[in-house]
Design an enzyme around this catalytic site. Structure first.
Site, short mmCIF file in Angstrom:
data_model
loop_
_atom_site.label_atom_id
_atom_site.label_comp_id
_atom_site.label_asym_id
_atom_site.label_seq_id
_atom_site.Cartn_x
_atom_site.Cartn_y
_atom_site.Cartn_z
N GLU A 94 0.84 -1.20 0.00
CA GLU A 94 0.00 0.00 0.00
C GLU A 94 0.87 1.25 0.00
O GLU A 94 1.98 1.24 0.54
CB GLU A 94 -0.88 0.00 1.26
CG GLU A 94 -2.33 -0.35 0.99
CD GLU A 94 -3.10 0.72 0.23
OE1 GLU A 94 -2.54 1.44 -0.61
OE2 GLU A 94 -4.30 0.84 0.49
N ASP A 98 -4.44 5.68 5.90
CA ASP A 98 -5.00 6.92 6.44
C ASP A 98 -6.07 6.54 7.47
O ASP A 98 -5.75 6.20 8.60
CB ASP A 98 -5.53 7.72 5.25
CG ASP A 98 -6.04 9.09 5.62
OD1 ASP A 98 -5.69 9.59 6.69
OD2 ASP A 98 -6.80 9.67 4.82
P1 IMP Z 1 -7.88 5.14 3.82
O1 IMP Z 1 -8.90 4.17 3.32
O2 IMP Z 1 -8.49 6.34 4.46
O3 IMP Z 1 -6.82 4.54 4.72
O4 IMP Z 1 -7.22 5.75 2.55
C1 IMP Z 1 -6.15 5.27 1.93
C2 IMP Z 1 -6.05 5.87 0.54
O5 IMP Z 1 -6.35 7.27 0.52
C3 IMP Z 1 -4.64 5.74 0.09
O6 IMP Z 1 -4.40 4.51 -0.53
C4 IMP Z 1 -4.48 6.92 -0.83
O7 IMP Z 1 -4.91 6.58 -2.12
C5 IMP Z 1 -5.41 7.98 -0.27
N1 IMP Z 1 -4.68 8.95 0.58
C6 IMP Z 1 -4.77 9.09 1.93
N2 IMP Z 1 -3.96 10.06 2.38
C7 IMP Z 1 -3.32 10.54 1.31
C8 IMP Z 1 -2.32 11.57 1.12
O8 IMP Z 1 -1.82 12.23 2.04
N3 IMP Z 1 -1.93 11.79 -0.17
C9 IMP Z 1 -2.42 11.09 -1.22
N4 IMP Z 1 -3.32 10.12 -1.10
C10 IMP Z 1 -3.78 9.85 0.15
MG MG Z 2 -3.60 3.35 -1.96
#
Ligand code: IMP
Ligand code: MG
Length: 169
Positions: A94, A98
């Site tokens: 990954e 986030d």
């Molecule tokens: P989660 O499901 O919230 O953990 O999101 C993960 C996805 O959100 C990652 O695989 C990224 O594609 C996108 N993402 C989260 N934070 C960032 C960031 O700071 N920059 C760019 N993409 C991000």
């Molecule tokens: Mg991603």
């Protein structure tokens, strides 16, 4: 303006270390690496270039739509067939964790295909942003609550080609 947060040299050094650590663990057991598109593509290339063992490379594409609440809706755009996973050692690669919603989805999706083993490596981790309880097994860099771009990560599909990780100012 993009402010550099992690240099290309530091990223590559850390990714090489991780690659060596994984090889020490898996030795000559084959590993199926799953790169999540598009963000993890640079990370996957660097990791695989340095990996000395038997490796396969597969791709998955997911997008997450975040509502106002803490649950994210995850959509799978490119899937993987069970025969590539079942009874194989699998490592998901990954770009960034986030809220954790994407990772939770991926872990369940791949886990349901009965891999021999399943681990998760992430290039970046924003631990304080977590909304669902999940952790990667290996993380290259923990970062603060910043929106980062470069080394595969985008902002509206831009900046993926930066060779380093930066913050938009
Ligand atoms: P989660 O499901 O919230 O953990 O999101 C993960 C996805 O959100 C990652 O695989 C990224 O594609 C996108 N993402 C989260 N934070 C960032 C960031 O700071 N920059 C760019 N993409 C991000
Ligand atoms: Mg991603």
């Amino acid at each position: 303006m993009i402010k550099k947060l992690i240099s290309e040299k530091d990223i590559n050094k850390r990714v090489k270390e991780l690659s060596e650590l994984l090889y020490k663990k898996y030795c000559d057991d084959e590993v199926v690496f799953i790169c999540t598109l598009k963000g993890a593509v640079f990370f996957a290339c660097e990791l695989l270039k340095n990996y000395k063992g038997d490796a396969r490379l597969e791709f998955l594409r997911v997008s997450s739509y975040k509502g106002k609440k803490s649950t994210g809706k995850i959509e799978l755009n490119l899937s993987i067939s069970k025969e590539n996973i079942e009874n194989h050692n699998v490592i998901i690669l990954e770009d960034i964790v986030d809220t954790g919603c994407t990772l939770k989805f991926l872990k369940e999706y791949i886990g349901d295909m009965n891999p021999k083993s399943l681990e998760i490596c992430t290039l970046l981790d924003k631990k304080m942003r977590r909304e669902v309880e999940i952790e990667a097994d290996y993380c290259c860099f923990e970062i603060d609550d910043l929106f980062v771009v470069g080394y595969g990560l985008d902002y509206n599909q831009k900046y993926r080609n930066l060779p380093y990780i930066g913050v938009i100012e």
